[in-house]
Enzyme design. Structure first.
Site, PDB file in Angstrom:
ATOM      1  N   THR D  17       0.808  -1.221   0.000  1.00  0.00           N
ATOM      2  CA  THR D  17       0.000   0.000   0.000  1.00  0.00           C
ATOM      3  C   THR D  17       0.841   1.271   0.000  1.00  0.00           C
ATOM      4  O   THR D  17       0.307   2.372   0.031  1.00  0.00           O
ATOM      5  CB  THR D  17      -0.963   0.019   1.216  1.00  0.00           C
ATOM      6  N   GLY D  18       2.174   1.118  -0.030  1.00  0.00           N
ATOM      7  CA  GLY D  18       3.039   2.293  -0.081  1.00  0.00           C
ATOM      8  C   GLY D  18       3.064   2.916  -1.471  1.00  0.00           C
ATOM      9  O   GLY D  18       2.498   2.366  -2.415  1.00  0.00           O
ATOM     10  N   LYS D  43      -3.364  -3.314   7.901  1.00  0.00           N
ATOM     11  CA  LYS D  43      -4.353  -3.332   6.818  1.00  0.00           C
ATOM     12  C   LYS D  43      -4.802  -4.750   6.494  1.00  0.00           C
ATOM     13  O   LYS D  43      -5.415  -5.006   5.445  1.00  0.00           O
ATOM     14  CB  LYS D  43      -3.799  -2.622   5.584  1.00  0.00           C
ATOM     15  N   ILE D  97      13.826  -4.607  -3.356  1.00  0.00           N
ATOM     16  CA  ILE D  97      14.027  -3.477  -4.266  1.00  0.00           C
ATOM     17  C   ILE D  97      14.645  -2.293  -3.520  1.00  0.00           C
ATOM     18  O   ILE D  97      15.408  -1.515  -4.085  1.00  0.00           O
ATOM     19  CB  ILE D  97      12.663  -3.040  -4.875  1.00  0.00           C
ATOM     20  N   GLU D  99      16.375   0.678  -1.845  1.00  0.00           N
ATOM     21  CA  GLU D  99      17.724   1.242  -1.959  1.00  0.00           C
ATOM     22  C   GLU D  99      18.058   1.933  -0.643  1.00  0.00           C
ATOM     23  O   GLU D  99      17.182   2.532  -0.021  1.00  0.00           O
ATOM     24  CB  GLU D  99      17.751   2.271  -3.099  1.00  0.00           C
ATOM     25  N   TYR D 160      18.276  -1.754 -18.536  1.00  0.00           N
ATOM     26  CA  TYR D 160      17.177  -1.408 -19.460  1.00  0.00           C
ATOM     27  C   TYR D 160      17.758  -1.021 -20.815  1.00  0.00           C
ATOM     28  O   TYR D 160      17.248  -1.393 -21.870  1.00  0.00           O
ATOM     29  CB  TYR D 160      16.336  -0.237 -18.934  1.00  0.00           C
ATOM     30  N   GLU D 210      30.309  -3.484 -12.800  1.00  0.00           N
ATOM     31  CA  GLU D 210      30.703  -2.123 -12.429  1.00  0.00           C
ATOM     32  C   GLU D 210      32.057  -2.200 -11.734  1.00  0.00           C
ATOM     33  O   GLU D 210      32.497  -3.263 -11.326  1.00  0.00           O
ATOM     34  CB  GLU D 210      29.728  -1.543 -11.398  1.00  0.00           C
ATOM     35  N   HIS D 248      25.936   3.928  -6.524  1.00  0.00           N
ATOM     36  CA  HIS D 248      25.795   2.633  -5.873  1.00  0.00           C
ATOM     37  C   HIS D 248      26.791   2.531  -4.732  1.00  0.00           C
ATOM     38  O   HIS D 248      27.971   2.863  -4.890  1.00  0.00           O
ATOM     39  CB  HIS D 248      26.074   1.503  -6.860  1.00  0.00           C
TER      40      HIS D 248
END
Lengths: 381, 290, 381, 290
Positions: D17-18, D43, D97, D99, D160, D210, D248
């Site tokens: 729900t964020g 919730k 996910i 960060e 991507y 990297e 990063h």
């Protein structure tokens, strides 16, 4: 080691747990003064190391300071399970909406601290466990990771549907866990954990039992010991580094090693007698310990015969023999003594005893039977 | 191959220059145990009794001597660290004699030794002995004799009582293991029972339990389901009152759990022999050895 | 985040590490006063976020307060690796018997904090690692168990034969480890750890680098940031939640995503240009960020052309386009801009840009080549 | 069976729900991922978008829905706890996910997930996608197409860029995995390379590294010794200055270690194709697919 409710609450408060204000009184006048200061209804609670205080009349609700004085008068000096109430806790009475139970013990099976939480608080958790086990959630904690927030929240949601209460309860779990670990507990509990009609979470009663092995490195906790609330003979024994537990029988037992001491008590019973105590003089063979042991045992008027059962490994039996001789020279025995010795330096020990007018055998069963018979007969050997 | 220790056991003694450590080091050496190293921080480079090299760390000792087993005689506040040091240094077996180790220390030590794949015996135990081969700990060697009975026990002197009676009756022991009287210990009854079952030298097992916990009940279940060899059991503490710690930290009846009656019942249900008195082991074992 | 030596020492002192007294001075008079107060020889040490302070003349021994004033006068205002010295630490000079190195970093390979200790202290540890690796002992720490005493002692014995020194060093390892964990460090070191001729262990220099990701939950540590000792453009960028690193080239780069940002810089180089910066606007598509990014980049007089390279995933390219339009309306650009946009809402973005007089392509290589050419030619597109 | 996720992936979304969680939940559902549950404490009992049940805890979600994979969109201070919660609740794969997770948190989380036998991808990663089957994370679905190329990368948008170029050139992907740009992450290049080697649908691999650390060098050694499928590599950060963290947390050249030159050298030594520019992947992969 047991500590009092007011001491446990002080520790928990230090970790952030929300606890109603309270102070200890040793006189009715003090109780009245504390109640006057708070200016609200209070609870007067007996501070003794015994369960079932409430049923025994040791916990009372008091509307007014005068009431607090009256109740404190009744409670102070009261006997609960053989212990005299020397102190009361006077604490602001909380409005009680609902009551939950939160506790941690060290669990032998999982080898971890384990939380037990239940919405059925305020009553004996063992009863809940026996009758409605589904009302208790058990959550083991891996001490390497501590109590993670998700497990604390899981317990919070087990107690409360409302997320704010669940979160607040989870926080209390983490505070209780931190207190448990840092205080070297074998048990810590909040019972009841109360939701007030205003929706606030309050710990209304707190209990902690400390692992005796932690006391050396936790001097501040060790200092909480209240010897006035313990059996005096057990206090003496501990100060002499002996493990002693008083029982109701008449055969006083002095043994080296906990397992053998229990087996000796069992054998006393097996042969129709009743042990007066558990007493382990431990592995070291210090004659002084034997002197102390005899002093403690002979102080019990119930004791009609004394039984020594020593299997010498690390313990040198000659040291034990010397201890018996020294102790009985200083304070001649008024009850018969039966001595069983075997193992390290057995021959020397036998010689010492014989020369000093004692007899001794090396057979455990024989010695126990003899001691039982003497205790029944009430005569010297 | 015997259970846990044998002639090939190469022992490092942690705390070898302490009061207990030095006394028992000599006893073990006299018994014939291969004592290859000692550890006392700051005494690295010295020798114990002129023969056993002392090191500052267990890692140094293992590297220099190939020790595969460690025995610990250090004071309680340092015992947990000593166990982890030994486990990290690469020995296979760690025996901790120390009594009075805080149980919360053990909640951390236990997963550590498990992760390292190391067997821990104790703490608060008399150690173990394979008569005629090796002794690690404090069990008096002279009361033991080689033979067919595996002995496992939560207590020290009670074990001596039983072993002494067996030896006097001409019944020797394969290995005697004192697993210790604390609530959390490294090796339990089942570990030992499984080892005795697998050991060709063991023909019967004598097992001495106590009040407190449910280890004996679980052992009984294991015996019923997995053991072909006869087991005789005993429980100390039938007369112990609930809620009091009977000397051993682990010997405490909590609520209705851990009573002697419950444990004896489980022994009977498993078809085990039940000794009512320590001396009963002699006849019960004799009958089972045939 | 880097913190100053005096700040790191203050933290370490709080964990019990033995550190000579010291105070910070921003003027020569203060330095003199501090030295007068100590009444003994002092060191005056430049407080800047740069290595090699000693070689640069930023660390001086001073016998007298007058000497301290003189040396502070020389050091304050000095440039070390492009940073101006604004503060000096005036600290009691320790007698140095031997020097050791003790450091902890988070090691990627073992995924653990790893100690590095060496008796060859006082010099660059990387040099020791390269030339005499056997002089360094590496000890990884499993954070679930903390730093056990036996590992601390192992390091102590690696540094010192004497058991008292080994034990004292072991204790410092545990203090350093506690400080490292509680302060959210990615590096903490004591170099040199000194044994004085009197046999005392003293930490003469201390360094800590904090993981930026820890700062939100460690406000006391975050407050140690000294913006005056950082590149102003990088401070601005951080305050705008941008990741920005200034470089020496002339092609200003604005990219979304760290990997793509590096790849863009590399491509600038590949096509014969020089990037003026690393700048990652991150994953969120807030037009404000674009405005800030342009402001920071255009403040650099070296920048001759600006290159936007946006691959819209979470980032909406229309937001970026709007940001460019807004920013350039407020502050018209003095250098040419090349825009590459592709991905989420690419068509809308292109329309916005075209309507406002910008051109844009969707090909990265094409855009980079164009920006490089513009930066070289110095003309608008 | 594809790599890590496929049609049978049943996903629970932590933080559904964020702001980020709800946005990407919809994206994943649109892509066809089986989103079976969401978690937001307090919730529990509600539904997300009218269809996905929300629970207070991951344990509840797994129990009720049989979710086997979790994806995490919670703020950094709560991410470590969220990962452990998912691992303890019994999912097989956790994708984080978030960060900005403190690296010291990861020193604790890493052994936790290993002990539980759970695969963690991330943190600070874009997640993964098996085109046409399932997407877990934030990789834009429309730039991907099913095909023979396994993609593994430490960065998001750079991935991507490459995937987009491959798709435009008509080269589809088996699975794309973003392992994340942090110094300590749950899954590394080698884990993914081994999975691609074992995956029959994958015919070649594109790998984007990297500066910082030595993961790429170790991957190169693995490729040389264990991989039969062709791998093309790229290293971002050739122009990065030493000692600076390039966005990063893991992209930092420490001393002489972790430079792009060193990594590219290791790729060449392993016989890999080396892309100098992102766009070079197209021709290099095309040549290797034959």
């Amino acid at each position: 080691m047991n500590i009092h409710e007011y001491q446990a609450k002080e520790i928990l408060r230090g970790y952030g747990v929300n606890i109603p204000p309270g102070e200890v009184a040793t006189t009715p006048a003090q109780a009245e003064a504390i109640a006057t200061k708070y200016g609200t209804a209070v609870m007067v609670k007996a501070q003794v190391h015994a369960g079932g205080r409430g049923k025994a009349g040791g916990v009372k609700f008091c509307k007014t300071p005068a009431d607090a004085k009256e109740k404190a008068t009744a409670i102070l000096g009261m006997q609960i399970k053989g212990l005299t109430v020397e102190k009361v806790l006077v604490t602001v009475a909380a409005d009680i909406g609902s009551e939950a139970y939160v506790g941690i013990i060290v669990d032998r099976a999982t080898k971890k601290p384990v939380f037990m939480v239940s919405a059925a608080g305020g009553i004996d958790i063992e009863q809940v466990a026996a009758e409605t086990p589904e009302k208790i959630l058990y959550v083991p904690v891996d001490v390497r990771y501590g109590l993670p927030t998700y497990d604390a929240m899981r317990m919070g949601f087990f107690l409360y549907d409302d997320v704010k209460l669940a979160r607040a309860a989870g926080k209390i779990m983490q505070q209780l866990y931190a207190a448990f670990m840092a205080s070297g507990c074998s048990l810590a509990e909040i019972n009841p954990l109360v939701v007030t009609p205003q929706g606030e979470l309050v710990a209304v009663d707190g209990k902690m039992v400390i692992d005796d092995n932690e006391l050396d490195r936790l001097p501040a906790i060790a200092a909480l010991r209240d010897e006035s609330s313990e059996e005096p003979s057990e206090v003496d024994a501990r100060n002499a580094n002996l493990t002693f537990i008083k029982l109701d029988g008449n055969v006083g037992c002095v043994v080296n090693g906990a397992g053998l001491a229990m087996a000796t008590m069992d054998l006393v019973k097996y042969y129709g007698g009743d042990p007066a105590n558990f007493l382990d003089i431990g592995g070291s063979s210090n004659p002084e310990k034997v002197v102390y042991a005899l002093r403690i045992i002979t102080a019990d008027p119930n004791v009609k015969a004394i039984l020594f059962n020593i299997f010498g490994g690390i313990t040198r039996t000659d040291d034990v023999a010397n201890g018996i001789v020294t102790a009985t020279k200083a304070n001649p025995l008024k009850v018969p003594i039966v001595i069983r010795l075997t193992g390290t330096n057995e021959e020397i020990a036998m010689k010492i005893l014989t020369e000093n007018g004692f007899s001794a055998s090396s057979d455990m069963d024989e010695a126990v039977q003899k001691a039982v018979a003497l205790a029944k007969g009430g005569k010297a050997a | 191959m015997s259970v846990f220790i044998d002639k090939n056991t190469k022992l490092v003694i942690q705390g070898i220059t302490g009061r207990d450590g030095s006394f028992h080091a000599k006893q073990m050496m006299e018994y014939g145990t291969q004592v290859v190293a000692g550890v006392t921080p700051g005494k690295g480079g010295q020798k114990f009794e002129g023969t056993v090299p002392i090191f500052n760390t267990v890692a140094d000792a293992v590297k220099a001597t190939g020790a595969n087993t460690s025995v610990i005689y250090v004071p309680p506040p340092f015992a947990a660290d000593a166990i982890m040091e030994a486990a990290a240094a690469g020995v296979q077996l760690v025996v901790c004699i120390t009594e009075g180790v805080p149980v919360l220390d053990m909640t951390k030590v236990y997963p550590f030794v498990k992760e390292k794949g190391v067997r821990l015996i104790g703490p608060n135990c008399p150690g173990l002995i394979t008569p005629g081969e090796s002794k690690v700990g404090i069990i008096p060697g002279r009361i033991c004799a080689p033979g067919p009975v595996g002995v496992v026990s939560r207590s020290g002197t009670l074990t001596y009582e039983v072993v002494n009676a067996l030896t006097k009756a001409g019944i020797g022991q394969s290995t005697c293991v004192g697993i210790g009287g604390d609530p959390i210990n490294g090796t339990n009854f089942i570990d030992c029972l499984a080892a005795f079952e697998a050991d060709p030298k063991t023909k019967a097992v004598a097992m001495m339990g106590e009040i407190g916990g449910t280890d004996e009940q679980e052992a009984a279940t294991f015996i019923k389901e997995h053991m072909t060899k006869p087991v005789v059991g005993f429980i100390a503490g039938q007369t112990a009152p609930p809620g009091r710690r009977m000397g051993h930290a682990g010997a405490i009846i909590s609520g209705s759990a851990g009573t002697a009656a419950e444990k004896i019942e489980s022994f009977k249900a498993a078809g085990m022999g039940v000794a009512q008195r320590p001396v009963d082991f002699v006849e019960l074992i004799k009958a089972r050895l045939g």
